[in-house]
Design a protein around this motif. Structure first.
Motif, PDB file in Angstrom:
ATOM      1  N   ARG A 184      -2.437   6.207   8.640  1.00 44.29           N
ATOM      2  CA  ARG A 184      -2.060   5.815   9.803  1.00 44.29           C
ATOM      3  C   ARG A 184      -1.938   5.491  10.781  1.00 44.29           C
ATOM      4  O   ARG A 184      -2.853   4.036  11.715  1.00 44.29           O
ATOM      5  CB  ARG A 184      -0.327   5.402   9.074  1.00 44.29           C
ATOM      6  CG  ARG A 184       0.216   4.160   9.531  1.00 44.29           C
ATOM      7  CD  ARG A 184      -0.129   2.681   9.292  1.00 44.29           C
ATOM      8  NE  ARG A 184       0.074   1.909  10.339  1.00 44.29           N
ATOM      9  CZ  ARG A 184      -0.620   0.881  10.762  1.00 44.29           C
ATOM     10  NH1 ARG A 184      -2.290   1.183  10.177  1.00 44.29           N
ATOM     11  NH2 ARG A 184      -0.324  -0.052  11.562  1.00 44.29           N
ATOM     12  N   ALA A 190      -5.600   3.760  11.045  1.00 42.88           N
ATOM     13  CA  ALA A 190      -5.884   2.902  11.105  1.00 42.88           C
ATOM     14  C   ALA A 190      -5.096   1.668  12.595  1.00 42.88           C
ATOM     15  O   ALA A 190      -5.956   0.802  12.457  1.00 42.88           O
ATOM     16  CB  ALA A 190      -4.741   1.917   9.664  1.00 42.88           C
ATOM     17  N   THR A 233      -5.031   4.108  -5.346  1.00 46.03           N
ATOM     18  CA  THR A 233      -4.327   3.130  -5.321  1.00 46.03           C
ATOM     19  C   THR A 233      -4.851   1.722  -6.247  1.00 46.03           C
ATOM     20  O   THR A 233      -6.404   2.170  -6.051  1.00 46.03           O
ATOM     21  CB  THR A 233      -3.280   1.976  -4.543  1.00 46.03           C
ATOM     22  OG1 THR A 233      -4.002   1.852  -3.513  1.00 46.03           O
ATOM     23  CG2 THR A 233      -2.652   3.182  -3.624  1.00 46.03           C
ATOM     24  N   GLU A 282      -5.568  -1.489  -5.015  1.00 46.21           N
ATOM     25  CA  GLU A 282      -6.025  -2.389  -4.270  1.00 46.21           C
ATOM     26  C   GLU A 282      -6.869  -1.776  -3.570  1.00 46.21           C
ATOM     27  O   GLU A 282      -8.415  -1.949  -3.024  1.00 46.21           O
ATOM     28  CB  GLU A 282      -4.428  -2.849  -3.637  1.00 46.21           C
ATOM     29  CG  GLU A 282      -3.966  -1.696  -2.871  1.00 46.21           C
ATOM     30  CD  GLU A 282      -3.132  -1.997  -3.715  1.00 46.21           C
ATOM     31  OE1 GLU A 282      -3.191  -1.327  -4.758  1.00 46.21           O
ATOM     32  OE2 GLU A 282      -2.008  -1.628  -3.108  1.00 46.21           O
ATOM     33  N   ILE A 283      -7.437   0.656  -3.481  1.00 53.35           N
ATOM     34  CA  ILE A 283      -7.965   0.984  -2.630  1.00 53.35           C
ATOM     35  C   ILE A 283      -9.221   1.187  -3.474  1.00 53.35           C
ATOM     36  O   ILE A 283     -10.633   1.164  -3.579  1.00 53.35           O
ATOM     37  CB  ILE A 283      -7.263   1.955  -1.860  1.00 53.35           C
ATOM     38  CG1 ILE A 283      -6.158   1.935  -0.940  1.00 53.35           C
ATOM     39  CG2 ILE A 283      -8.457   2.769  -1.342  1.00 53.35           C
ATOM     40  CD1 ILE A 283      -5.737   3.083  -0.564  1.00 53.35           C
ATOM     41  N   PRO A 323     -11.200   1.639   3.458  1.00 52.36           N
ATOM     42  CA  PRO A 323     -10.276   1.261   2.613  1.00 52.36           C
ATOM     43  C   PRO A 323      -9.391   2.735   3.153  1.00 52.36           C
ATOM     44  O   PRO A 323      -8.274   1.967   2.505  1.00 52.36           O
ATOM     45  CB  PRO A 323     -10.486   1.395   1.417  1.00 52.36           C
ATOM     46  CG  PRO A 323     -12.367   1.051   2.151  1.00 52.36           C
ATOM     47  CD  PRO A 323     -12.799   2.063   2.548  1.00 52.36           C
ATOM     48  N   THR A 324      -8.893   3.741   2.339  1.00 56.23           N
ATOM     49  CA  THR A 324      -8.544   4.446   2.423  1.00 56.23           C
ATOM     50  C   THR A 324      -7.551   5.503   3.767  1.00 56.23           C
ATOM     51  O   THR A 324      -6.429   4.852   3.921  1.00 56.23           O
ATOM     52  CB  THR A 324      -8.663   5.638   2.201  1.00 56.23           C
ATOM     53  OG1 THR A 324      -9.156   5.757   0.540  1.00 56.23           O
ATOM     54  CG2 THR A 324      -7.921   6.722   2.727  1.00 56.23           C
ATOM     55  N   MET A 350      -7.803   2.658   6.630  1.00 54.82           N
ATOM     56  CA  MET A 350      -6.777   1.381   6.660  1.00 54.82           C
ATOM     57  C   MET A 350      -5.941   1.287   5.395  1.00 54.82           C
ATOM     58  O   MET A 350      -4.611   0.539   6.251  1.00 54.82           O
ATOM     59  CB  MET A 350      -7.784   0.456   6.703  1.00 54.82           C
ATOM     60  CG  MET A 350      -8.921  -0.105   7.151  1.00 54.82           C
ATOM     61  SD  MET A 350      -8.157   0.478   8.812  1.00 54.82           S
ATOM     62  CE  MET A 350      -7.331  -1.354   9.335  1.00 54.82           C
ATOM     63  N   MET A 351      -5.876   1.739   4.479  1.00 56.53           N
ATOM     64  CA  MET A 351      -4.621   1.292   3.596  1.00 56.53           C
ATOM     65  C   MET A 351      -3.778   2.681   2.907  1.00 56.53           C
ATOM     66  O   MET A 351      -3.315   2.579   2.215  1.00 56.53           O
ATOM     67  CB  MET A 351      -5.080   0.333   1.732  1.00 56.53           C
ATOM     68  CG  MET A 351      -5.363  -1.263   2.951  1.00 56.53           C
ATOM     69  SD  MET A 351      -5.430  -1.835   1.139  1.00 56.53           S
ATOM     70  CE  MET A 351      -6.927  -1.605   0.551  1.00 56.53           C
ATOM     71  N   ASP A 406      -2.176   5.969   2.055  1.00 53.81           N
ATOM     72  CA  ASP A 406      -0.659   6.987   2.174  1.00 53.81           C
ATOM     73  C   ASP A 406      -0.765   8.322   1.767  1.00 53.81           C
ATOM     74  O   ASP A 406      -1.610   8.693   1.404  1.00 53.81           O
ATOM     75  CB  ASP A 406       0.900   5.915   1.984  1.00 53.81           C
ATOM     76  CG  ASP A 406       0.674   5.735   0.912  1.00 53.81           C
ATOM     77  OD1 ASP A 406       0.210   6.373  -0.123  1.00 53.81           O
ATOM     78  OD2 ASP A 406       1.058   4.437   0.527  1.00 53.81           O
TER      79      ASP A 406
END
Length: 428
Positions: free
Chosen positions: A331, A334, A389, A391-392, A408-409, A411-412, A414
């Protein structure tokens, strides 16, 4: 003889600083292996070569997950664990409303032990293997944190926060007690196992000139220690410093004139720097620590990563928990990307990963020990699931290279993206 362990997966390391050498500074092995023995990396290469050379090693096969150096968080406040994500205050109000009341509790050793363990457990869950933490004025808070880290075999840096004004009575020490208490902790802990001490004046407004001078003298006597503090976080803070130190040329001068400016200095935030401050920080090789989630959460401003890096500043990355709103360095990366976009300087995934590992280690003067996959380095590792996830996963499945798969990991992602954390050669 220590047992050997072989980790298999994709591997990511750095041969140079990608801000200077570009993306080619990264070394990616799509089917790689890392051999660990006695808490250190003893070999790395292709999976096939490592399997053939280390036939008796215990194997941890992470498939197509990405093995990297563990994340290095260069500026945190572990005593603020319990007040993370407290609503809507500017810096000074936030300190008075949330931070100081919570820090009053750390004279209780049992409470300090509880939060130390909680904090280190939470951060390990997020793949953070080293951090530089402020404690409170209480020596008990330092002992608790170091003992918890020592029990985990963890490399950490921390120090007793020193304040003798503009703080509640229960959180103030004196110039002499700040010196004596910090020195006793240095003598007890610095260099023991994987523990390092940082001399820690909170910031100029909470220390008198006499206390800053005492801590500058302590640093002169112990130049192998780091020194950590805050600098130019918010504009109203800078105005306050000018009122408190009318003779100072600028905020940095309130440290420089008392011997608290040096190569091993860590200056958190450093958002609103004047040109003289930038020049002096660069001249001495000091570390500037970017805390993007904190800077946006408390409304401090936008760190000039592009300009400072281009000028040759040493920069690390940090969560600044609990002023920062997440324990996750994903995070934090990001948020650094988002701040960079607002500064018209988008950061590449390679640059973000470097900042969270080797860059922060370099700021802490530990780049020869942690923050990279290389033979001889300490075996602090994180294993990232690049499809943690749905979406990732759907985005990374479209990737044409590592960076498209990894971004993507960043930015999204956790804690679900953290498949494993290794500290001192052992899985946590």
């Amino acid at each position: 003889m220590c047992a050997q362990t072989l980790l298999l997966g994709q591997t990511l390391s750095f041969a140079a600083n990608p801000f200077e050498a570009g993306v080619d500074a990264a070394r990616h092995e799509s089917h790689g292996g890392v051999v660990v023995e006695g808490g250190r990396i003893v070999a790395l290469g292709t999976a096939d070569a490592m399997r053939e050379a280390y036939l008796t090693a215990e194997v941890f096969d992470y498939g197509d997950k990405l093995i990297s150096a563990g994340f290095v968080d260069a500026h945190v406040h572990y005593p603020q664990t319990g007040i993370i994500a407290s609503w809507g205050k500017r810096l000074i109000d936030w300190l008075n409303s949330y931070t100081f009341p919570e820090e009053m509790r750390f004279g209780d050793r049992a409470y300090a032990d509880q939060i130390s363990a909680m904090y280190l457990d939470l951060t390990a869950k997020h793949g953070v293997t080293t951090m530089a933490s402020y404690c409170t004025i209480h020596p008990e808070s330092v002992d608790a944190f170091f003992e918890a880290a020592q029990a985990r075999g963890q490399r950490v840096i921390a120090g007793k926060t020193c304040m003798d004004r503009n703080a509640p009575e229960g959180l103030r020490d004196t110039p002499q007690s700040a010196y004596d208490g910090s020195k006793a902790l240095i003598d007890r802990w610095h260099g023991l196992d994987r523990i390092s001490y940082a001399i820690t004046p909170r910031f100029s407004p909470s220390s008198t000139p006499e206390q800053l001078e005492a801590l500058g003298s302590l640093w002169t006597a112990h130049p192998d220690c780091l020194m950590q503090t805050h600098l130019s976080e918010q504009t109203d803070e800078i105005a306050w410093v000018k009122d408190l130190f009318p003779e100072a040329r600028d905020y940095l001068d309130t440290y420089e004139k008392f011997g608290l400016l040096g190569e091993k200095g860590l200056y958190g935030h450093a958002i609103h720097l004047e040109e003289r401050e930038k020049d002096r920080l660069r001249e001495v090789g000091a570390g500037l620590i970017h805390c993007p989630t904190s800077n946006t959460f408390i409304g401090s401003g936008l760190f000039d990563m592009g300009g400072l890096i281009a000028a040759g500043q040493r920069v690390g990355l940090a969560s600044d928990t609990g002023g920062g709103s997440s324990f996750s360095m994903l995070r934090t990366m990001a948020s650094a990307y988002e701040v960079g976009q607002l500064r018209h300087n988008p950061l590449h995934a390679a640059e973000l990963m470097w900042l969270a590992t080797q860059g922060s280690a370099r700021a802490l003067h530990m780049e020869d020990k942690i923050g990279n996959l290389a033979v001889g380095m300490e075996a602090d590792l994180v294993v990232l699931d690049l499809a943690s996830t749905p979406e990732i996963a759907q985005r990374s499945a479209r990737a044409n290279d590592l960076w498209e798969a990894l971004f993507p990991t960043i930015m999204m992602g956790d804690d679900r993206a953290i498949s494993a954390t290794w500290i001192n050669g052992k899985p946590v």
